[in-house]
Motif scaffolding. Structure first.
Motif, PDB file in Angstrom:
ATOM      1  N   SER A  82       0.833  -1.209   0.000  1.00  0.00           N
ATOM      2  CA  SER A  82       0.000   0.000   0.000  1.00  0.00           C
ATOM      3  C   SER A  82       0.863   1.252   0.000  1.00  0.00           C
ATOM      4  O   SER A  82       1.843   1.348   0.737  1.00  0.00           O
ATOM      5  N   TYR A  83       0.464   2.213  -0.824  1.00  0.00           N
ATOM      6  CA  TYR A  83       1.164   3.485  -0.857  1.00  0.00           C
ATOM      7  C   TYR A  83       0.535   4.503   0.080  1.00  0.00           C
ATOM      8  O   TYR A  83       1.025   5.612   0.216  1.00  0.00           O
ATOM      9  N   THR A  84      -0.571   4.146   0.702  1.00  0.00           N
ATOM     10  CA  THR A  84      -1.282   5.113   1.541  1.00  0.00           C
ATOM     11  C   THR A  84      -1.549   4.628   2.958  1.00  0.00           C
ATOM     12  O   THR A  84      -1.780   5.442   3.849  1.00  0.00           O
ATOM     13  N   GLU A  85      -1.531   3.310   3.176  1.00  0.00           N
ATOM     14  CA  GLU A  85      -1.943   2.781   4.457  1.00  0.00           C
ATOM     15  C   GLU A  85      -0.804   2.101   5.207  1.00  0.00           C
ATOM     16  O   GLU A  85      -0.344   1.022   4.811  1.00  0.00           O
ATOM     17  N   PRO A  86      -0.301   2.702   6.309  1.00  0.00           N
ATOM     18  CA  PRO A  86       0.608   1.961   7.186  1.00  0.00           C
ATOM     19  C   PRO A  86      -0.187   0.889   7.919  1.00  0.00           C
ATOM     20  O   PRO A  86      -1.428   0.894   7.902  1.00  0.00           O
ATOM     21  N   VAL A 424      -1.637 -12.714 -21.598  1.00  0.00           N
ATOM     22  CA  VAL A 424      -2.319 -12.157 -20.432  1.00  0.00           C
ATOM     23  C   VAL A 424      -2.132 -10.636 -20.397  1.00  0.00           C
ATOM     24  O   VAL A 424      -1.009 -10.138 -20.471  1.00  0.00           O
ATOM     25  N   ASN A 425      -3.246  -9.929 -20.297  1.00  0.00           N
ATOM     26  CA  ASN A 425      -3.219  -8.469 -20.229  1.00  0.00           C
ATOM     27  C   ASN A 425      -2.999  -8.053 -18.780  1.00  0.00           C
ATOM     28  O   ASN A 425      -3.800  -8.375 -17.901  1.00  0.00           O
ATOM     29  N   LEU A 426      -1.917  -7.327 -18.522  1.00  0.00           N
ATOM     30  CA  LEU A 426      -1.609  -6.860 -17.171  1.00  0.00           C
ATOM     31  C   LEU A 426      -2.207  -5.487 -16.895  1.00  0.00           C
ATOM     32  O   LEU A 426      -1.912  -4.879 -15.867  1.00  0.00           O
ATOM     33  N   GLY A 427      -3.057  -5.024 -17.806  1.00  0.00           N
ATOM     34  CA  GLY A 427      -3.746  -3.750 -17.609  1.00  0.00           C
ATOM     35  C   GLY A 427      -3.248  -2.694 -18.567  1.00  0.00           C
ATOM     36  O   GLY A 427      -2.247  -2.873 -19.268  1.00  0.00           O
ATOM     37  N   ASN A 428      -4.000  -1.588 -18.636  1.00  0.00           N
ATOM     38  CA  ASN A 428      -3.477  -0.489 -19.436  1.00  0.00           C
ATOM     39  C   ASN A 428      -2.272   0.104 -18.721  1.00  0.00           C
ATOM     40  O   ASN A 428      -2.016  -0.168 -17.551  1.00  0.00           O
ATOM     41  N   TYR A 432      -0.920  -0.186 -14.838  1.00  0.00           N
ATOM     42  CA  TYR A 432       0.329  -0.880 -14.538  1.00  0.00           C
ATOM     43  C   TYR A 432       1.273   0.023 -13.756  1.00  0.00           C
ATOM     44  O   TYR A 432       1.923  -0.412 -12.802  1.00  0.00           O
ATOM     45  N   ILE A 433       1.357   1.287 -14.143  1.00  0.00           N
ATOM     46  CA  ILE A 433       2.212   2.236 -13.430  1.00  0.00           C
ATOM     47  C   ILE A 433       1.729   2.412 -11.997  1.00  0.00           C
ATOM     48  O   ILE A 433       2.520   2.426 -11.053  1.00  0.00           O
ATOM     49  N   ARG A 434       0.432   2.541 -11.816  1.00  0.00           N
ATOM     50  CA  ARG A 434      -0.100   2.715 -10.464  1.00  0.00           C
ATOM     51  C   ARG A 434       0.168   1.478  -9.611  1.00  0.00           C
ATOM     52  O   ARG A 434       0.605   1.583  -8.459  1.00  0.00           O
TER      53      ARG A 434
END
Length: 481
Positions: A82-86, A424-428, A432-434
């Motif tokens: 998580s980038y927001t939750e400790p 397999v599509n790993l997303g747009n 993917y960046i997020r």
């Protein structure tokens, strides 16, 4: 360096319990509270002293206990994605009726968040070095006398250092416009209005790449190897519209073998250009520019071949001109194409990315149809077509077989990341960046991921009074303090 940060390491005596006829029961540890980084933590050894046999139980699933002895155990924490939750939890120790609790905290990934940089101020975008150490761009500042000062700008993504070489007066003696390539050692190759590239280093030195023997001019370096010894590109000849593919080895230029016929197989090729090179210099890919026959070729260990040769097909076709006469043209029924794209190869040289298309005749016109991304394997010499992405193009590929796709074939503003061999599509690309870097990008597509996988270069649309344009962006680990 990411390592465990111990906020408290004081011995704490658990609440004991004594009843008549029973000895004192206790459990003590040398740690009462500890904090982990989001990732990259070293295991933490915690010392234990107890009156009797004891047990330690982690209360969070992301905590693990191992290597338990009579007097210690090892505590590890899984990465926090998580980038927001400790997150918080405890480890509970018991010995008889005595209980001891250790508090455990773990930081969110935002504390280790990557650096996001856009290059909108750099007139022709940016280039990334093969290993991702540098990005490079050039900016031009208009002066009161209507001249321009140029600034060659190097961004060291590992240290965070930004170095500007300049100001340099435009055209005297350099003309710095579009960045083509930059080495991990800090030498950039920049295309200028004189139709050639100049090399300029982070130290402020510059030189013009050497010319091969023969009637050549205007050297153009397009790509470099990891160690900076090998450069791939082309040089124009004394015949105005002709150029030859060139490989530079330790600064010495040599002309690469050229195809006898162009991609349409109907004449000698006019323009053959090397566009990309593997990190060890053993594989080079290039393009042929003859009207619409811009097919892809490659050199592996010095041998020339056709990208997608397993499906490449040219067929002589008779076309009725409507006046009682006919003409025979060579129709490229199947082929792999690229234009001026750079870094369309995996760093190890295994994969080459391009665009598959077919040609057909409608009346008297050659039309293009069935366009889709294509990935050619230089080891198996087989092509994989991703037909689920019609009217898209492959713009990059990683060593581990992730295909980078741009949606569309001209004004691209988005793209996808796909596992080439499984489909397999790993997303747009923005998803993917997020998911990979924790960075929110509104639009854009990825063009290059170096072998480390911890950074990338991408392209996004820009809008201004001048119209629609494009610029690059990069994502890289936050530089060490």
């Amino acid at each position: 360096m990411n390592k465990l940060l111990t906020l408290a390491a004081t011995a704490a005596i658990a609440a004991g319990c004594t009843t008549a006829g029973e000895h004192d029961q206790y459990v003590r540890t040398d740690t009462a509270l500890c904090t982990f980084h989001a990732s990259g933590n070293a295991p933490l050894t915690i010392l234990v002293e107890a009156s009797d046999a004891w047990e330690a139980v982690p209360m969070g699933s992301w905590l693990k206990i191992s290597d338990k002895t009579d007097g210690s155990f090892v505590l590890t924490a899984e990465d926090n994605d998580s980038y927001t939750e400790p997150r918080e939890s405890t480890v509970e120790l018991t010995s008889g009726k005595a209980v001891k609790t250790i508090s455990v905290l773990q930081l969110a990934r935002e504390n280790d968040s990557p650096t996001y940089r856009t290059y909108g101020a750099y007139d022709m975008g940016a280039a990334m070095s093969p290993g991702g150490t540098y990005t490079y761009g050039t900016r031009h500042i208009l002066q009161p006398d209507d001249s321009y000062h140029m600034y060659a700008t190097f961004f060291n993504l590992d240290t965070g250092e930004v170095t500007e070489v300049g100001p340099l007066l435009y055209g005297s003696p350099l003309q710095l416009e579009k960045p083509m390539a930059v080495t991990d050692q800090g030498t950039a190759f920049i295309y200028g209005a004189d139709n050639s590239t100049v090399a300029i280093s982070v130290d402020g030195d510059y030189f013009h790449p050497a010319l091969p023997s023969g009637n050549h001019r205007s050297p153009n370096v397009q790509a470099v190897s990891t160690d900076g010894r090998y450069w791939a590109g082309f040089c124009w000849t004394d015949v105005a519209t002709y150029c030859d593919p060139v490989l530079w080895v330790d600064g010495t230029a040599q002309v690469l073998e050229k195809p006898e016929l162009n991609y349409r197989q109907d004449a000698a090729p006019h323009q053959v250009m090397a566009r990309g090179i593997s990190h060890d210099g053993s594989v080079i890919y290039g393009t042929q520019w003859d009207n619409l026959a811009t097919g892809m070729i490659y050199w592996k260990d010095g041998k020339l071949d056709v990208v997608g040769k397993d499906l490449y097909k040219v067929t002589p076709t008779e076309v009725d001109l409507g006046d009682g006469t006919t003409v025979t043209i060579n129709l490229i029924e199947r082929g792999i194409y690229a234009f001026a794209e750079l870094q369309n190869m995996s760093p190890d040289g295994k994969w080459i990315a391009g665009t598959y298309r077919e040609e057909a005749i409608e009346g008297q016109t050659i039309v293009q149809c069935n366009v889709c991304p294509a990935f050619y394997n230089t080891e198996t010499e087989k092509t994989i077509l991703l037909t689920d992405y019609p009217d898209c193009k492959a713009v990059g590929v990683t060593d581990d077989g992730l295909g980078l796709i741009a949606e569309g074939t001209q004004q691209m503003s988005s793209g996808f990341v796909v596992e080439i061999e499984t489909g397999v599509n790993l997303g747009n690309c923005t998803d993917y960046i997020r998911d990979t870097f924790g960075i929110t990008v509104n639009e854009g597509y990825i063009t290059y991921i170096p072998p480390s996988g911890d950074r990338c270069l991408g392209t996004m649309m820009t809008f201004s009074a001048m119209g629609v344009g494009f610029t690059q962006f990069s994502i890289s680990p936050r530089p060490a303090n």
